[in-house]
Write a protein that holds these residues in place. Sequence first.
Motif, mmCIF file in Angstrom:
data_model
loop_
_atom_site.group_PDB
_atom_site.id
_atom_site.type_symbol
_atom_site.label_atom_id
_atom_site.label_comp_id
_atom_site.label_asym_id
_atom_site.label_seq_id
_atom_site.Cartn_x
_atom_site.Cartn_y
_atom_site.Cartn_z
ATOM 1 N N LEU A 129 -27.808 -19.032 -2.804
ATOM 2 C CA LEU A 129 -28.298 -18.756 -3.492
ATOM 3 C C LEU A 129 -29.875 -19.995 -4.371
ATOM 4 C CD1 LEU A 129 -25.406 -16.835 -5.480
ATOM 5 C CD2 LEU A 129 -28.075 -15.712 -5.502
ATOM 6 N N GLY A 130 -28.769 -21.154 -4.702
ATOM 7 C CA GLY A 130 -28.704 -22.251 -5.225
ATOM 8 C C GLY A 130 -28.547 -22.257 -7.092
ATOM 9 N N ASP A 131 -30.132 -23.046 -7.848
ATOM 10 C CA ASP A 131 -29.743 -22.815 -9.239
ATOM 11 C C ASP A 131 -30.657 -21.317 -9.640
ATOM 12 O OD1 ASP A 131 -27.818 -25.478 -9.171
ATOM 13 O OD2 ASP A 131 -29.768 -26.256 -9.277
ATOM 14 N N PRO A 132 -30.253 -20.961 -10.869
ATOM 15 C CA PRO A 132 -31.241 -20.128 -11.380
ATOM 16 C C PRO A 132 -32.441 -20.445 -11.978
ATOM 17 C CG PRO A 132 -28.871 -20.236 -12.375
ATOM 18 C CD PRO A 132 -28.921 -21.494 -11.489
ATOM 19 N N GLN A 133 -33.110 -19.316 -12.234
ATOM 20 C CA GLN A 133 -34.607 -19.875 -12.087
ATOM 21 C C GLN A 133 -34.845 -20.088 -13.590
ATOM 22 O OE1 GLN A 133 -36.544 -16.428 -11.899
ATOM 23 N NE2 GLN A 133 -36.464 -16.204 -9.188
ATOM 24 N N PRO A 134 -35.365 -21.708 -13.796
ATOM 25 C CA PRO A 134 -35.929 -22.221 -14.868
ATOM 26 C C PRO A 134 -35.684 -20.973 -16.002
ATOM 27 C CG PRO A 134 -36.532 -23.716 -13.275
ATOM 28 C CD PRO A 134 -36.069 -22.559 -12.437
ATOM 29 N N GLY A 135 -35.930 -20.908 -17.157
ATOM 30 C CA GLY A 135 -36.026 -19.751 -17.662
ATOM 31 C C GLY A 135 -35.378 -19.037 -17.745
ATOM 32 N N HIS A 136 -34.813 -18.195 -16.725
ATOM 33 C CA HIS A 136 -33.872 -16.936 -16.768
ATOM 34 C C HIS A 136 -33.475 -16.594 -17.766
ATOM 35 C CE1 HIS A 136 -32.388 -13.868 -14.433
ATOM 36 N NE2 HIS A 136 -31.029 -14.176 -15.293
ATOM 37 N N ARG A 137 -33.028 -15.747 -18.015
ATOM 38 C CA ARG A 137 -32.407 -15.272 -19.464
ATOM 39 C C ARG A 137 -31.377 -13.928 -18.528
ATOM 40 N NH1 ARG A 137 -35.112 -15.992 -25.308
ATOM 41 N NH2 ARG A 137 -35.210 -18.532 -24.878
#
Length: 95
Positions: free
Chosen positions: A51-59
Amino acid sequence: MGVSESRAAVAEAVSALDAAVATLRLHYGDTLGVRRLVSDVARLGDDLAELGDPQPGHRPHPVRQLEIVPDEPYDPSMWAGAEDEGLGAPDRRAP
């Protein structure tokens, strides 16, 4: 619950599932169903690791609340002056 807490909770659940499947393997042996469960649990762990980190700006989407519609009939005055769909106004005849 933040991302790291959520991932930790899922990792803990996958670990518990892995232990439960290992116990089933003791009871059922190396059957096709058990091998599939082992494979599925391993896949869950691999997917979690990827998974890694969530995408930047993902809400995240807002949690939808269940709308309760009461069983009581609506107040008839709410419909005063409304036209029946397809029939027109009550004082006119449909063609």
